[in-house]
Design a protein around this motif. Structure first.
Motif, PDB file in Angstrom:
ATOM      1  N   VAL A 396      55.537  68.279  73.767  1.00 55.97           N
ATOM      2  CA  VAL A 396      54.195  68.066  74.301  1.00 55.97           C
ATOM      3  C   VAL A 396      53.145  68.160  73.189  1.00 55.97           C
ATOM      4  CG1 VAL A 396      52.488  68.853  75.987  1.00 55.97           C
ATOM      5  CG2 VAL A 396      54.902  69.006  76.513  1.00 55.97           C
ATOM      6  N   ARG A 397      53.374  69.054  72.255  1.00 61.58           N
ATOM      7  CA  ARG A 397      52.409  69.201  71.153  1.00 61.58           C
ATOM      8  C   ARG A 397      52.317  67.915  70.350  1.00 61.58           C
ATOM      9  NH1 ARG A 397      55.190  74.400  68.545  1.00 61.58           N
ATOM     10  NH2 ARG A 397      56.944  72.952  68.870  1.00 61.58           N
ATOM     11  N   GLN A 398      53.475  67.323  70.066  1.00 66.63           N
ATOM     12  CA  GLN A 398      53.475  66.084  69.302  1.00 66.63           C
ATOM     13  C   GLN A 398      52.826  64.959  70.100  1.00 66.63           C
ATOM     14  OE1 GLN A 398      57.327  64.918  67.858  1.00 66.63           O
ATOM     15  NE2 GLN A 398      56.591  63.040  66.931  1.00 66.63           N
ATOM     16  N   PHE A 399      53.119  64.926  71.392  1.00 65.75           N
ATOM     17  CA  PHE A 399      52.544  63.873  72.228  1.00 65.75           C
ATOM     18  C   PHE A 399      51.020  64.022  72.301  1.00 65.75           C
ATOM     19  CE2 PHE A 399      51.315  61.683  76.068  1.00 65.75           C
ATOM     20  CZ  PHE A 399      52.111  60.546  76.043  1.00 65.75           C
ATOM     21  N   TYR A 400      50.561  65.243  72.479  1.00 65.94           N
ATOM     22  CA  TYR A 400      49.127  65.503  72.554  1.00 65.94           C
ATOM     23  C   TYR A 400      48.430  65.068  71.268  1.00 65.94           C
ATOM     24  CZ  TYR A 400      44.765  68.100  73.164  1.00 65.94           C
ATOM     25  OH  TYR A 400      43.446  68.446  73.281  1.00 65.94           O
ATOM     26  N   LEU A 401      49.026  65.425  70.130  1.00 64.94           N
ATOM     27  CA  LEU A 401      48.429  65.054  68.843  1.00 64.94           C
ATOM     28  C   LEU A 401      48.490  63.554  68.614  1.00 64.94           C
ATOM     29  CD1 LEU A 401      49.860  67.941  66.645  1.00 64.94           C
ATOM     30  CD2 LEU A 401      47.482  67.638  67.350  1.00 64.94           C
ATOM     31  N   SER A 402      49.516  62.915  69.162  1.00 61.44           N
ATOM     32  CA  SER A 402      49.618  61.464  69.030  1.00 61.44           C
ATOM     33  C   SER A 402      48.466  60.777  69.745  1.00 61.44           C
ATOM     34  CB  SER A 402      50.955  60.975  69.592  1.00 61.44           C
ATOM     35  OG  SER A 402      51.077  59.577  69.485  1.00 61.44           O
ATOM     36  N   VAL A 403      48.116  61.299  70.932  1.00 59.88           N
ATOM     37  CA  VAL A 403      46.978  60.743  71.673  1.00 59.88           C
ATOM     38  C   VAL A 403      45.679  61.018  70.920  1.00 59.88           C
ATOM     39  CG1 VAL A 403      45.669  60.863  73.825  1.00 59.88           C
ATOM     40  CG2 VAL A 403      48.170  60.964  73.875  1.00 59.88           C
ATOM     41  N   ALA A 404      45.612  62.214  70.317  1.00 50.93           N
ATOM     42  CA  ALA A 404      44.396  62.588  69.588  1.00 50.93           C
ATOM     43  C   ALA A 404      44.267  61.839  68.274  1.00 50.93           C
ATOM     44  CB  ALA A 404      44.403  64.094  69.318  1.00 50.93           C
ATOM     45  N   SER A 405      45.413  61.558  67.629  1.00 55.26           N
ATOM     46  CA  SER A 405      45.397  60.907  66.318  1.00 55.26           C
ATOM     47  C   SER A 405      44.691  59.563  66.391  1.00 55.26           C
ATOM     48  CB  SER A 405      46.839  60.704  65.840  1.00 55.26           C
ATOM     49  OG  SER A 405      46.863  60.002  64.630  1.00 55.26           O
ATOM     50  N   GLY A 406      43.835  59.323  65.448  1.00 53.60           N
ATOM     51  CA  GLY A 406      43.106  58.065  65.417  1.00 53.60           C
ATOM     52  C   GLY A 406      41.870  58.057  66.275  1.00 53.60           C
ATOM     53  N   ARG A 407      41.613  59.175  67.013  1.00 56.08           N
ATOM     54  CA  ARG A 407      40.459  59.201  67.903  1.00 56.08           C
ATOM     55  C   ARG A 407      39.441  60.256  67.485  1.00 56.08           C
ATOM     56  NH1 ARG A 407      40.585  56.661  72.309  1.00 56.08           N
ATOM     57  NH2 ARG A 407      39.219  58.139  73.359  1.00 56.08           N
ATOM     58  N   VAL A 408      39.893  61.255  66.745  1.00 54.92           N
ATOM     59  CA  VAL A 408      38.980  62.322  66.343  1.00 54.92           C
ATOM     60  C   VAL A 408      39.065  62.505  64.837  1.00 54.92           C
ATOM     61  CG1 VAL A 408      39.246  63.515  68.542  1.00 54.92           C
ATOM     62  CG2 VAL A 408      40.718  64.122  66.635  1.00 54.92           C
ATOM     63  N   GLY A 409      38.127  63.225  64.289  1.00 51.99           N
ATOM     64  CA  GLY A 409      38.101  63.468  62.862  1.00 51.99           C
ATOM     65  C   GLY A 409      39.301  64.269  62.405  1.00 51.99           C
ATOM     66  N   PHE A 410      39.637  64.115  61.140  1.00 51.07           N
ATOM     67  CA  PHE A 410      40.824  64.741  60.592  1.00 51.07           C
ATOM     68  C   PHE A 410      40.749  66.267  60.661  1.00 51.07           C
ATOM     69  CE2 PHE A 410      43.104  66.079  56.571  1.00 51.07           C
ATOM     70  CZ  PHE A 410      44.349  66.107  57.180  1.00 51.07           C
ATOM     71  N   ARG A 411      39.569  66.837  60.392  1.00 51.57           N
ATOM     72  CA  ARG A 411      39.426  68.295  60.433  1.00 51.57           C
ATOM     73  C   ARG A 411      39.747  68.826  61.831  1.00 51.57           C
ATOM     74  NH1 ARG A 411      36.535  72.372  57.819  1.00 51.57           N
ATOM     75  NH2 ARG A 411      35.535  70.923  56.385  1.00 51.57           N
ATOM     76  N   SER A 412      39.192  68.193  62.858  1.00 45.59           N
ATOM     77  CA  SER A 412      39.435  68.632  64.231  1.00 45.59           C
ATOM     78  C   SER A 412      40.904  68.481  64.597  1.00 45.59           C
ATOM     79  CB  SER A 412      38.568  67.825  65.199  1.00 45.59           C
ATOM     80  OG  SER A 412      38.833  68.184  66.534  1.00 45.59           O
ATOM     81  N   LEU A 413      41.516  67.361  64.182  1.00 46.20           N
ATOM     82  CA  LEU A 413      42.924  67.106  64.472  1.00 46.20           C
ATOM     83  C   LEU A 413      43.807  68.166  63.823  1.00 46.20           C
ATOM     84  CD1 LEU A 413      44.949  65.042  65.726  1.00 46.20           C
ATOM     85  CD2 LEU A 413      45.077  64.013  63.450  1.00 46.20           C
ATOM     86  N   LEU A 414      43.508  68.494  62.571  1.00 46.07           N
ATOM     87  CA  LEU A 414      44.322  69.467  61.853  1.00 46.07           C
ATOM     88  C   LEU A 414      44.186  70.864  62.461  1.00 46.07           C
ATOM     89  CD1 LEU A 414      46.220  69.983  59.490  1.00 46.07           C
ATOM     90  CD2 LEU A 414      44.229  70.395  58.055  1.00 46.07           C
ATOM     91  N   HIS A 415      42.977  71.254  62.814  1.00 46.90           N
ATOM     92  CA  HIS A 415      42.777  72.576  63.415  1.00 46.90           C
ATOM     93  C   HIS A 415      43.492  72.666  64.765  1.00 46.90           C
ATOM     94  CE1 HIS A 415      40.065  74.970  60.877  1.00 46.90           C
ATOM     95  NE2 HIS A 415      39.658  73.800  60.407  1.00 46.90           N
ATOM     96  N   THR A 416      43.460  71.568  65.521  1.00 46.73           N
ATOM     97  CA  THR A 416      44.172  71.547  66.799  1.00 46.73           C
ATOM     98  C   THR A 416      45.675  71.720  66.573  1.00 46.73           C
ATOM     99  OG1 THR A 416      42.517  70.107  67.828  1.00 46.73           O
ATOM    100  CG2 THR A 416      44.686  70.179  68.847  1.00 46.73           C
TER     101      THR A 416
END
Length: 520
Positions: A396-416
């Motif tokens: 689920v973590r990978q899936f969630y990040l996949s949805v987030a990837s490309g939609r939010v800034g890199f800093r926010s994505l990495l912290h998530t």
């Protein structure tokens, strides 16, 4: 004359590359015009069965000869090179039968350029590009040197007998211990000073469309001995030979090839490459330099693409990047399923809850994903799981990040991502957790993150900020941040809910403290 022929071949290679419609070297499709289809159907209906039958008969004739070559020898005798009458009689006979089989398939002649080096000059020949199972015709040109083959091939009729007869090296791709033994065995043969016969290897390790050279595996270069590069070309109007990861299947390649009146092949032996002391001590450098040399001679790019775990990836340092990110496919499948914006918002909320629920675990099945996302079609959840694994489950973590990837800034994505993989909430991650974190971010398992862990550890504990610093300043890893983890403006408009206690970041801003610019 040879120089002009070589320039002509290079121009053909360059022309093929310049008109390339494929995004990477692991795709090839035979594209036929209407008249070509009709011609192929007419000729193929006659030539295919006739040629395949003749080739099969010739290979079958070589089967008992291959068995007789080692008949009566003890295990100890088989562990040494075959010599004397067993060598010259069976070697020549099997060579003639093999060449006859390829002749019957339409390879009426093979143009040879350059001179094949003898055993003392170069214990190993390295051939590229590796485009098809039909490339083994080069063995006839090189007088049947030994090869390294998958151990599974030893159980195949005829093929297994020929591999055993030629005393080839067998490796199991699923057994790490087998790989170690093969490395030792190959090194022993290549450094035997002429005791063992010459070997031939395809250093790419898999087949491509030949429009570039993928990264060479170091096996042929571990011994640090001279190698002779061998270029393989098929200068035909229609490229029917290639058989790759995606596109034309092997049976289609065989059909299209045998449906031609004849198929041209050129084998060019380049001068022997003698490694420098630095290359002898660094097989990867040795392999990379030979790859670049052969790519230049072919007129194609030398790339960092490899096949890893049966999947095409691009190597950036020790990290593996999928050539086609699952993030875009994920969003496309969700969009095709017909999820409305408010439905996706609720789905992401449920996903956050599941991510933060340590008791339930992070893995979900296709059925669970169907309920979690509120999908309309069960087929969609199965296809979504297939993007991330072969066992119909997804983290689920990978899936969630996949949805987030490309939609939010890199800093926010990495912290998530950091919060999801910081299992104990300590504000730092272990080496194993870092491997999982990078795998989830990049959409592909990362098995070699030790160097990245060392780089981050040099700045203190592996915290989100220290990881961010390395990924945005290190010459290698900042390429990953720039080219793979940045937001895409054209991505689907589905909403994204940040993890609890995470502040959403402006999608058009990558790093607030970096003057709103991409990492240099």
């Amino acid at each position: 004359m040879e120089e002009s022929d070589r320039r002509a071949d290079d121009r053909r290679s360059s022309d093929r590359r310049s008109t390339d419609e494929y995004p990477h070297p692991f795709i090839h499709r035979v594209k036929l015009t209407g008249p070509q289809r009709i011609r192929g159907l007419v000729l193929g209906s006659v030539l295919f069965p006739l040629r395949v039958t003749l080739a099969a008969m010739l290979f079958l004739l070589s089967w008992p000869l291959a068995r007789l070559r080692l008949a009566g020898l003890s295990a100890e005798e088989r562990s040494r090179p075959v010599t004397g009458w067993r060598w010259w009689y069976f070697q020549v006979t099997i060579w003639l039968l093999s060449r006859g089989a390829f002749f019957s398939l339409g390879f009426l002649w093979v143009k040879v350029k350059g001179r094949r080096a003898d055993l003392k000059e170069a214990p190993v020949l390295v051939a590229a590009p590796h485009s098809s199972f039909l490339d083994i015709l080069v063995l006839c040109t090189a007088r049947l040197p030994a090869v390294v083959s998958r151990s599974e091939n030893s159980s195949l009729p005829v093929i297994g007998a020929l591999l055993e007869s030629n005393q080839c090296v067998l490796v199991s791709r699923t057994d790490p211990e087998s790989r170690k033994k093969v490395v030792a065995q190959v090194t022993e043969r290549l450094t035997s000073g002429g005791y063992w016969p010459q070997m031939l290897m395809f250093p790419e390790g898999t087949t491509t469309n030949g429009r570039s050279l993928i990264r060479f595996k170091p096996g042929a270069f571990l011994a640090g001995v001279p190698v002779q590069p061998v270029l393989l070309r098929y200068p035909n109007k229609l490229d029917t030979v290639c058989w790759t990861y995606e596109g034309t299947s092997w049976i289609e390649a065989l059909w299209h090839t045998t449906s031609q009146l004849y198929t041209n092949m050129t084998v060019e032996f380049l001068p022997v490459y003698n490694p420098s002391p630095e290359e002898k001590n660094n097989p990867k450098l040795f392999a990379d330099n030979v790859q670049k040399l052969m790519a230049k001679a072919l007129g194609v790019p030398a790339t960092d693409y490899v096949m890893e775990g049966g999947v095409p990836v691009r190597k950036v340092g020790d990290l593996s990047l999928l050539l086609e990110s699952p993030a875009r496919k994920t969003l496309s499948l969700l969009h095709d399923d017909g999820l409305e914006a408010f439905e996706m918002e609720a789905s992401l909320d449920r996903m956050i809850d599941r991510c933060q629920s340590r008791a339930q675990g992070s893995k979900v099945s296709a059925e669970e994903l169907f309920s979690l996302l509120g999908l309309k079609r069960r087929e969609t959840s199965v296809r979504l799981c297939g993007l991330f694994s072969k066992d119909q489950t997804v983290d689920v973590r990978q899936f969630y990040l996949s949805v987030a990837s490309g939609r939010v800034g890199f800093r926010s994505l990495l912290h998530t991502a950091f919060r999801l993989f910081d299992g104990e909430g300590r504000g730092r991650v272990s080496a194993e957790e870092l491997s999982g974190l990078m795998g989830a971010l990049l959409g592909f398992p990362q098995r070699n993150t030790a160097q990245l862990f060392r780089e981050v550890s040099a700045h203190g504990p592996v915290t989100a900020e220290n990881l961010l610093r390395v990924l945005t300043t290190h010459p290698t890893y900042q390429r990953v941040a720039n080219e793979y983890l940045q937001p895409e403006e054209a991505v689907s408009r589905l909403p994204f809910t940040p993890l609890a206690n995470e502040k959403p970041e402006n999608n058009n801003r990558h790093l607030q403290d970096n003057d709103n610019k991409k990492f240099e």
